[in-house]
Motif scaffolding. Structure first.
Motif, PDB file in Angstrom:
ATOM      1  N   PRO B 192       0.812  -1.228   0.000  1.00 11.78           N
ATOM      2  CA  PRO B 192       0.000   0.000   0.000  1.00 11.78           C
ATOM      3  C   PRO B 192       0.839   1.270   0.000  1.00 11.78           C
ATOM      4  N   LYS B 273      -6.372   8.816  -1.727  1.00 13.97           N
ATOM      5  CA  LYS B 273      -7.450   9.258  -0.847  1.00 13.97           C
ATOM      6  C   LYS B 273      -7.784   8.182   0.171  1.00 13.97           C
ATOM      7  N   ARG B 274      -7.775   6.939  -0.303  1.00 11.75           N
ATOM      8  CA  ARG B 274      -8.132   5.820   0.551  1.00 11.75           C
ATOM      9  C   ARG B 274      -7.159   5.708   1.731  1.00 11.75           C
ATOM     10  N   THR B 275      -5.932   6.155   1.526  1.00  9.55           N
ATOM     11  CA  THR B 275      -4.947   5.989   2.585  1.00  9.55           C
ATOM     12  C   THR B 275      -4.692   7.277   3.347  1.00  9.55           C
ATOM     13  N   GLY B 276      -5.551   8.280   3.113  1.00  7.94           N
ATOM     14  CA  GLY B 276      -5.461   9.476   3.942  1.00  7.94           C
ATOM     15  C   GLY B 276      -4.344  10.426   3.578  1.00  7.94           C
ATOM     16  N   ARG B 279      -5.694  14.002   2.593  1.00 10.25           N
ATOM     17  CA  ARG B 279      -6.591  14.750   3.474  1.00 10.25           C
ATOM     18  C   ARG B 279      -5.868  15.857   4.195  1.00 10.25           C
TER      19      ARG B 279
END
Lengths: 363, 279
Positions: B192, B273-276, B279
């Motif tokens: 990831p 985005k899925r892993t922040g 953000r």
């Protein structure tokens, strides 16, 4: 679970990190490994965890030789100085990681995992952060999550490598108290590494002092602080004033100055190091007084509960610095001025044979 | 306009943005739009006849298929190479590191000739492969793949390498102290983190492979319907002074490549985005 290490030896090139270390960590205790950087404390912790292999010696967990056991099977919880949280996972997923990685047979259902994770997050008082990512947390919060993550797999021992090293002073103090409280609730055998003597003395049941890959002293905080067995321990636990001298007729001669009534017996003519903590020294303005060590006042710092007087050595102690801690009233009474010559009178003095110091410090 | 302006310690947003747009227009947009302008000389029927000719369609399949396959192969082995270069020290590491860049520096024709000499039925490697396995490499679609793998390798290695260098070994130690085995540590902790860089490398290798001409034409053999790549079709049209035809095929290539890169970028943003990270 008890931990025992026997005759551990570890060498990095020509640098000896651990030199024949044998220690016993009783079940349920919180032990601090304390020492300056490079003393081997982190290496020892990593060998106990199985993240590093000793060159020789053995690690015994719960009476079983675990030297050849992989870190995966040792069931140790390890907390890193820089948290080592998985940045791409939420707080919840981080804490659930250990449970989800279990072999299918022993893996709990997602529902059980969720319950357990929330219980752990409540334990570290961060339940409301479950959906955040590590990058959105403060340092103190990250370290508590790292601790919750390590506890999730119900480790037999908890190993913490400078857990508060990367945090600022205030958060550090808070987390220290919190760790102590947590340990009192869980009673899991824990070892934490630190170079901060205040932290070790405040939090631990027992303190292991290390220097140059050797154990200097093991004892309760009270024992090591009040009864240091080696000059290193004395010097490492708190600030200290050091005098070089020679014992004659029960008196200590430092240059031209003499100190009476040593209370300890040393053979005549033995060269010694004498240690006194700042609060164990008093200042006498009358330089004609017989017993005392001459020094020159450099600075008077008056803030906080006690005032500090910094002095420079004169005569044979030229180039040395001394520090005396006095009550503000006493400082007021003395009304010291910069450059004034005074005498230092110790209320307590700890002597070490000079050759013993040499032997200990040049390993 | 004031809404996109926010305070910054370095001034000059207006100037640098304007410069960026002008520069991008001059270097990229105007030449590309010429492709569409030339193409517009054709009627839709003519256009469709050219771009859907069986020989051209076969070349699309080979070009895009081989490029995707080559990028995928490079993603796997490029990651492995980068891993070895970052994690281990061995004698000659610097030389291996420099060798990785060679496909960048080498004129593609040289690479093409060298590969052809090696993989030809009477070449050093080719004679063994054809002799023992009965597989034809040079002058076949497989040869195209070999050439595209060769030229795409540095892209994956060089994009993944810095990410691997920044990867703390503590993460792996933490994972294994939590009971994860090697595969789980790789799958759930390392991949990831590496994935966005790996996808960038994949996209670059793919884009390079689609546009590659020099090294491929030597090894491909250029057999109609079998081993012709789309850039070759364009050149062929140009040599026949069929500029409109050439640009029609070019326009198709351009649109397909652009859409594919867009998809890869979107995937990357989604992964980020899925892993922040965003953000």
């Amino acid at each position: 679970m008890s931990i025992e290490v026997k005759n551990l030896h570890k060498q990095f090139g020509s640098f000896t990190a651990l030199d024949d270390i044998s220690l016993n960590f009783p079940s349920g205790e919180l032990v601090a490994l304390l020492g300056p950087s490079g003393c081997g404390k982190t290496t020892l912790l990593r060998i106990i965890a199985g993240l590093e292999q000793a060159d020789s010696g053995s690690v015994i967990l719960d009476g079983e030789n675990a030297s050849q056991t992989h870190v995966r099977e040792r069931q140790v919880g390890f907390v890193f100085q820089h948290y080592a949280l998985f940045k791409h996972m939420t707080v919840f997923d981080n804490v659930a990681f250990g449970l989800r990685m279990k072999p299918r047979k022993s893996r709990p259902s997602e529902k059980v995992i969720a319950e357990k994770v929330h219980r752990l997050l409540e334990l570290v008082q961060l339940d409301w952060l479950a959906d955040r990512f590590p990058s959105q947390l403060s340092g103190g919060q990250r370290q508590r999550i790292a601790l919750a993550r390590a506890l999730a797999v119900e480790p037999r021992v908890l190993l913490l490598d400078e857990p508060f090293g990367a945090l600022d002073a205030k958060v550090r103090k808070e987390l220290r108290r919190w760790l102590r409280k947590l340990h009192d609730e869980l009673h899991i055998t824990s070892i934490f590494v630190t170079h901060d003597q205040e932290e070790a003395l405040e939090v631990a049941d027992r303190v292991v002092l290390m220097d140059h890959g050797k154990v200097e002293q093991v004892g309760t905080p009270d024992e090591v602080y009040n009864h240091p067995q080696t000059p290193f321990v004395y010097g490492f636990l708190g600030s200290v004033n050091l005098f070089h001298g020679r014992v004659d007729d029960g008196h200590l001669h430092v240059g031209d100055d003499v100190l009476h009534d040593l209370g300890e017996n040393y053979g005549p003519g033995s060269e010694v190091y004498a240690f006194a903590r700042p609060h164990e020294l008093d200042i006498v303005v009358d330089t004609q007084q017989v017993s005392g060590l001459s020094a020159k006042v450099n600075r008077v710092l008056s803030f906080g509960l006690n005032s500090r007087v910094e002095l420079d050595g004169i005569n044979s102690a030229h180039g040395q610095h001394f520090e005396v801690e006095l009550s503000p009233q006493r400082v007021h009474e003395l009304s010291l001025t910069q450059g004034q010559i005074v005498k230092l009178v110790p209320s307590k003095l700890k002597l070490f044979q000079r050759d013993s110091l040499h032997k200990d410090h040049h390993a | 306009m004031s809404s996109i302006k926010s305070f910054s310690v370095l001034p000059g947003f207006g100037l640098s943005m304007g410069f960026t747009l002008v520069y991008l227009s001059l270097i990229v947009l105007i030449p590309l739009s010429a492709v569409f302008i030339f193409t517009s000389q054709l009627t839709w029927a003519e256009f469709w006849a050219i771009v859907s000719a069986p020989r051209v369609v076969a070349s699309y399949k080979l070009s895009f298929g081989a490029s995707l396959a080559a990028a995928a192969i490079n993603a796997v082995f490029g990651l492995m190479l980068a891993w070895v270069l970052v994690r281990y020290s061995f004698p000659g590491k610097k030389i291996v590191d420099a060798l990785v860049d060679l496909p960048f520096a080498l004129p593609t024709a040289v690479a093409g000739i060298a590969l052809t000499a090696l993989y030809a039925p009477n070449g050093w490697i080719g004679q063994f492969i054809q002799g023992t396995l009965g597989i034809k490499v040079a002058f076949a679609p497989l040869g195209v793949l070999v050439a595209l793998v060769f030229i795409g390798l540095p892209f994956v290695v060089r994009t993944v390498q810095p990410v691997l260098q920044d990867l703390e070994t503590e993460l792996e130690e933490a994972a294994s102290s939590l009971g994860a085995n090697r595969w789980q540590t790789f799958r759930y902790v390392l991949i990831p983190i590496i994935l966005p860089a790996l996808m960038t490398g994949f996209a670059l290798a793919f884009a390079r492979a689609v546009g590659e001409y020099g090294s491929v034409i030597f090894i491909a053999g250029n057999i109609p319907m079998v081993s012709e790549i789309t850039p070759l079709m364009i050149i062929t049209k140009l040599e026949q002074y069929d500029y409109a035809g050439a640009t029609a095929i070019a326009a198709v290539m351009l649109v397909v490549s652009f859409v594919m890169l867009l998809i890869i970028n979107a995937l990357q943003a989604w992964a980020g985005k899925r892993t922040g990270r965003d953000r």
